[in-house]
Design a protein around this motif. Structure first.
Motif, PDB file in Angstrom:
ATOM      1  N   UNK A   1      15.753  69.183  29.588  1.00  0.00           N
ATOM      2  CA  UNK A   1      15.433  70.609  29.608  1.00  0.00           C
ATOM      3  C   UNK A   1      16.647  71.440  29.996  1.00  0.00           C
ATOM      4  N   UNK A   2      16.860  72.525  29.254  1.00  0.00           N
ATOM      5  CA  UNK A   2      17.938  73.459  29.566  1.00  0.00           C
ATOM      6  C   UNK A   2      17.396  74.876  29.387  1.00  0.00           C
ATOM      7  N   UNK A   3      17.739  75.753  30.319  1.00  0.00           N
ATOM      8  CA  UNK A   3      17.219  77.128  30.306  1.00  0.00           C
ATOM      9  C   UNK A   3      18.391  78.096  30.144  1.00  0.00           C
ATOM     10  N   UNK A   4      18.270  78.993  29.168  1.00  0.00           N
ATOM     11  CA  UNK A   4      19.359  79.935  28.871  1.00  0.00           C
ATOM     12  C   UNK A   4      18.822  81.356  28.879  1.00  0.00           C
ATOM     13  N   UNK A   5      19.546  82.255  29.499  1.00  0.00           N
ATOM     14  CA  UNK A   5      19.194  83.687  29.451  1.00  0.00           C
ATOM     15  C   UNK A   5      20.118  84.349  28.445  1.00  0.00           C
ATOM     16  N   UNK A   6      19.528  85.097  27.514  1.00  0.00           N
ATOM     17  CA  UNK A   6      20.346  85.827  26.531  1.00  0.00           C
ATOM     18  C   UNK A   6      20.150  87.324  26.752  1.00  0.00           C
TER      19      UNK A   6
END
Ligand SMILES: O=C(O)[C@H](O)[C@@H](O)[C@H](O)[C@H](O)CO
Ligand SMILES: [Mg+2]
Length: 403
Positions: free
Chosen positions: A16-21
């Motif tokens: 799992x990887x979480x990215x804010x754009x």
């Protein structure tokens, strides 16, 4: 320039990887890593409910004010969830400003302090011989520094040891926490032999690192530090849990083995006592978990006053976005020590195209504006979230211990 959108992208290309754009009205966007291994959705909820709506309409160049807004403004300060959320916002804003200026992040920070960034790789084996083979593989790849972790005779599984030779070690290995067993005496009796074998086989020049993963008491850590002095470790990491910071003074009195701490720290207040008392040599708090570039550069500046150097956390549970931003920081920061490097899988590399490059045991961050890492959203969407938990650790009699 104004922020018009802030979205959270969760993907699981193997982990799992979480990215804010964050998007702006001028078409420039920036991305930040918000991954908190084993607790990912807590940060997602924090960002979606409490951060993203409050970003809309702000000027992305007000990086300091936005940082203070989410830190002071939350009232509930610090903690890994809050600080990872702030870290992702901050990384994305620096990315936007780099792109707006047409400059790689390291130039915005103050320019190059070095040509390339030395990294350490991970060699793991079930026994010492297996470990030596893995060290050899890393040396052949060009690494000048290798972290060595090996299985302990009489303990079924231990931290840092991959299931099969050459495989990546991924601790979040099941939906609910798996259970490991730990014996301090078996570990302490065995592990010095590992470093002796590495020195005998590879000579004096290779940098050897080791992670104790918070498992000893201060006097046990002091014994280990003393016993391994002849093998000149680059560092001994997290030898005791660091909530009790004055405990490091005891370890320090007994050994000249350099000490590294801080991957679970999320604020300068977690680091302050250790740094000011000169009880450590390397500080490991990194951009995602410690409030982004804006906060970690304060930590680095404090550390510099006390001869403490950076040694950023860099496992696969931090995404290529954090790695890219960290490599720019490492290129600039005057008191750089070393950067951890655990290679991401091919699937992850495809989801996150990046400008940074590995060559000859070192990384360069690349010259792309911003931090130089992007996300392929269509590909990311093909890998839905899967719950994964970090293990717990028990002593042989069943007592729950530090993992
Ligand atoms: O030194 C390291 O790289 C760390 O100790 C990691 O291996 C952690 O265990 C992991 O980041 C937990 O999520
Ligand atoms: Mg560690």
């Amino acid at each position: 320039m104004k922020i018009v959108d802030a979205r959270v992208i969760v993907t699981c290309p193997g982990r799992n990887l979480v990215t804010l754009k964050i998007e702006t009205d001028e078409g420039i966007y920036g991305i930040g890593d918000a991954t908190l291994n084993g607790r990912e959705l807590a940060v997602v909820a924090y960002l979606e409910e409490h951060v993203a709506p409050a970003l809309i309409g702000r000027d992305p160049s007000s990086i300091e004010d936005i940082w203070q807004f989410f830190y002071r403004g939350a009232y509930w300060r610090r903690g890994p969830v809050t600080m990872s959320a702030i870290g992702a916002v901050d990384m994305a804003l620096w990315d936007i400003m780099g792109k707006a200026a047409g400059m790689p992040l390291y130039k915005l920070l103050g320019g190059k302090s070095r040509e390339r960034v030395m990294v350490y790789g991970h060699a793991t084996g079930h026994d010492i011989e297996g470990c030596l083979e893995e060290v050899q593989r890393h040396v052949d790849l060009g690494y000048r520094a290798v972290r060595v972790q090996c299985g302990i005779p009489g303990i079924a599984s231990t931290y840092g040891v991959a299931k099969k030779a050459g495989e990546r070690y991924e601790p979040a290995d099941s939906s609910l926490p798996s259970e490991n067993v730990w014996s301090t005496s078996k570990y302490l009796n065995h592990v010095p032999k590992l470093f002796q074998a590495v020195r005998e086989r590879f000579g004096d020049d290779l940098h050897i690192l080791h992670d104790v993963h918070h498992r000893l008491t201060p006097i046990e850590a002091a014994r280990l530090g003393k016993e391994v002095e002849p093998y000149h470790l680059f560092w001994l990491e997290d030898c005791v849990p660091a909530e009790n910071q004055s405990a490091f003074g005891l370890i320090r009195q007994h050994t000249t083995t350099p000490l590294a701490v801080g991957e679970v720290f999320n604020s300068i207040h977690d680091c302050r006592e250790l740094i000011e008392s000169q009880s450590i040599d390397y500080i490991r708090a990194t951009l995602t978990h410690a409030g982004g570039i804006t906060h970690v550069r304060r930590i680095a500046a404090l550390a510099e006053l006390y001869h403490v150097r950076t040694g950023f956390h860099g496992p696969t549970d931090l995404s290529p976005v954090c790695m890219g931003a960290a490599l720019h920081f490492d290129t600039w920061v005057p008191n750089f020590g070393i950067q951890e490097h655990m290679p991401h899988s091919e699937e992850i590399e495809e989801v996150f195209p990046h400008a940074y490059r590995f060559e000859d045991g070192h990384f360069t961050p690349g010259e792309a504006p911003g931090h130089g890492v992007d996300i392929d959203e269509a590909l990311a969407a093909k890998y839905p979230y899967k719950r994964a938990s970090l293990p717990v650790n028990r002593l042989e009699d069943g007592t729950l211990w530090h993992w």
